[in-house]
Scaffold this active site. Structure first.
Site, PDB file in Angstrom:
ATOM      1  N   TYR A   1     -12.249   7.682 -12.360  1.00 26.98           N
ATOM      2  CA  TYR A   1     -12.370   6.359 -11.715  1.00 26.98           C
ATOM      3  C   TYR A   1     -12.969   5.352 -12.705  1.00 26.98           C
ATOM      4  CZ  TYR A   1     -13.519   2.907  -8.104  1.00 26.98           C
ATOM      5  OH  TYR A   1     -13.602   1.767  -7.337  1.00 26.98           O
TER       6      TYR A   1
ATOM      7  N   LYS B   1     -11.003   2.059 -14.359  1.00 24.24           N
ATOM      8  CA  LYS B   1     -11.406   0.666 -14.109  1.00 24.24           C
ATOM      9  C   LYS B   1     -11.796  -0.027 -15.415  1.00 24.24           C
ATOM     10  CE  LYS B   1     -10.948   0.256  -9.591  1.00 24.24           C
ATOM     11  NZ  LYS B   1     -10.002  -0.693  -8.993  1.00 24.24           N
TER      12      LYS B   1
ATOM     13  N   THR C   1     -20.137  -1.292  -1.078  1.00 29.43           N
ATOM     14  CA  THR C   1     -19.887  -2.170   0.072  1.00 29.43           C
ATOM     15  C   THR C   1     -19.660  -1.297   1.305  1.00 29.43           C
ATOM     16  OG1 THR C   1     -18.911  -3.877  -1.312  1.00 29.43           O
ATOM     17  CG2 THR C   1     -18.269  -3.902   0.996  1.00 29.43           C
TER      18      THR C   1
ATOM     19  N   ASP D   1       0.858  -1.192   0.000  1.00 34.70           N
ATOM     20  CA  ASP D   1       0.000   0.000   0.000  1.00 34.70           C
ATOM     21  C   ASP D   1       0.890   1.236   0.000  1.00 34.70           C
ATOM     22  OD1 ASP D   1      -3.253  -0.005   1.095  1.00 34.70           O
ATOM     23  OD2 ASP D   1      -2.231   1.906   0.772  1.00 34.70           O
TER      24      ASP D   1
ATOM     25  N   LYS E   1       2.399 -12.142 -14.657  1.00 33.55           N
ATOM     26  CA  LYS E   1       2.935 -12.894 -15.794  1.00 33.55           C
ATOM     27  C   LYS E   1       4.307 -13.466 -15.454  1.00 33.55           C
ATOM     28  CE  LYS E   1       4.430 -11.919 -20.534  1.00 33.55           C
ATOM     29  NZ  LYS E   1       5.641 -11.079 -20.536  1.00 33.55           N
TER      30      LYS E   1
ATOM     31  N   GLY F   1      -5.266   4.279   2.192  1.00 33.28           N
ATOM     32  CA  GLY F   1      -5.253   3.161   3.146  1.00 33.28           C
ATOM     33  C   GLY F   1      -4.688   3.619   4.485  1.00 33.28           C
TER      34      GLY F   1
END
Ligand code: UDP
Length: 320
Positions: A148, A152, A178, A34, A108, A39
């Site tokens: 945003y 995404k 959420t 992070d 990868k 965070g």
């Protein structure tokens, strides 16, 4: 050689830290990465002494190197609340674009399974209701929320490109609103904001007339859905959300009732670009993952309010 680790980018965020908990419970060795712009250390402080946990402070939009073998990479790093990504628009775009590219490159080179945290925001202000994975969305690339939404959408495209072109083993989860413990009380999102305002007896700031809708899922259900997708063989995007849709005004009344608050409701202008409705179609998750939410909104609200009260008490005690 040591056992492969699971890397969680954004592991000290709200979702990321709950995933750290769950994966440790499942026996994974977890590397939490992070850069702490949104965070917090507090979200993972209870894990610091766990023998299978380590924390690395790093910005995933720069080249990332991990010496250990990796079995899984869960890419959750990104400012995720509207006020955060409006405050950090460039970092948000970089997390979705450069961060996803770096994380996929790492997957990868390590032969790791990669899971992208995508979002219901790829559907934008939806013209189809509820939203199923086949809906292609209604996003304004140059609108405020485009930083945003488009990052995404790009991240999903990049993930599928690595899957098709480099045969990386990938998963994409589209996460709907959420909530739960560890949301920042100042992240501007509707539920923590209303809970804080209700507990303090401050006016509750409803945007518009409050007739816009959202469908809120409790964190434990979200984590369960993500975990099931991670260990499944499904490479197409899957919605994880609770279809129980409610207007913002109704949820305000629920929070007032659950907190026994005397707060009044005040109406403020609607932020630009904000979707008018959102509800997941979860038929795919139900059939392919045998998953559906099990915690009602009311129960989730009760648990979260309890957590918010305790957190606010602790903050007050520290100030005294
Ligand atoms: N909202 C509100 N008052 C607030 C914060 C948010 O009425 O103090 C509304 C916001 O305009 C949106 C909904 O609540 O319609 C959900 O907003 P949030 O920021 O939680 O996330 P979004 O689902 O829009 O990404």
């Amino acid at each position: 050689m040591s056992l492969p680790e699971t890397l969680i980018t954004g592991g000290a965020g709200f979702l990321g830290s709950h995933l750290c908990d769950r994966l440790l419970e499942e026996g994974h060795r977890v590397c939490c990465m992070d850069n702490f712009i949104t965070g917090s250390h507090a979200n993972v402080s209870h894990l610091i002494d766990h023998p299978n946990f380590r924390l690395i402070e790093r910005d995933i939009t720069r080249y990332i190197q991990v010496d250990q073998p990796l079995g899984y990479i869960l890419h959750f790093a990104c400012p995720a609340s509207p006020s955060d990504y409006l405050k950090y628009p460039i970092q948000t775009l970089k997390a979705g674009a450069l961060g996803t590219h770096n994380a996929l490159g790492l997957a990868k080179s390590k032969g790791a399974r990669f899971l992208l945290a995508s979002t219901s925001e790829v559907y934008g202000d939806p013209l189809v209701h509820p939203q199923s994975e086949t809906y292609r969305g209604n996003v304004d690339p140059t609108g405020c929320r485009g930083v945003y939404d488009e990052s995404k959408r790009f991240a999903e495209a990049m993930t599928m490109a690595y899957h098709r072109y480099h045969a990386v083993d990938t998963r994409i989860v589209r996460i709907f609103n959420t909530f739960g413990p560890r949301m920042r009380l100042d992240d501007g999102r509707v539920l923590p904001t209303f809970m804080r305002q209700a507990i303090l007896g401050e006016p509750i700031t409803v945007h518009g007339a409050g007739d816009q809708t959202r469908s809120f899922q409790y964190i434990d259900d979200t984590v369960e859905g993500i975990y099931r997708l991670l260990v499944s063989e499904i490479t197409e995007p899957v919605n994880i959300g609770n279809p129980d849709e409610i207007s913002i005004l109704e949820v305000t009344r629920e929070i007032i009732a659950l907190t026994g608050s005397t707060s009044e409701i005040v109406f403020e202008p609607m932020p630009a670009d904000s979707p008018k409705m959102r509800q997941p179609d979860i038929a795919l998750a139900q059939s392919l993952l045998d998953w559906e939410p099990s915690i009602s909104r009311k129960e989730g609200l009760r648990r979260t309010i309890d957590h918010v009260r305790k957190h606010m008490d602790r903050l007050r005690d520290n100030v005294r």
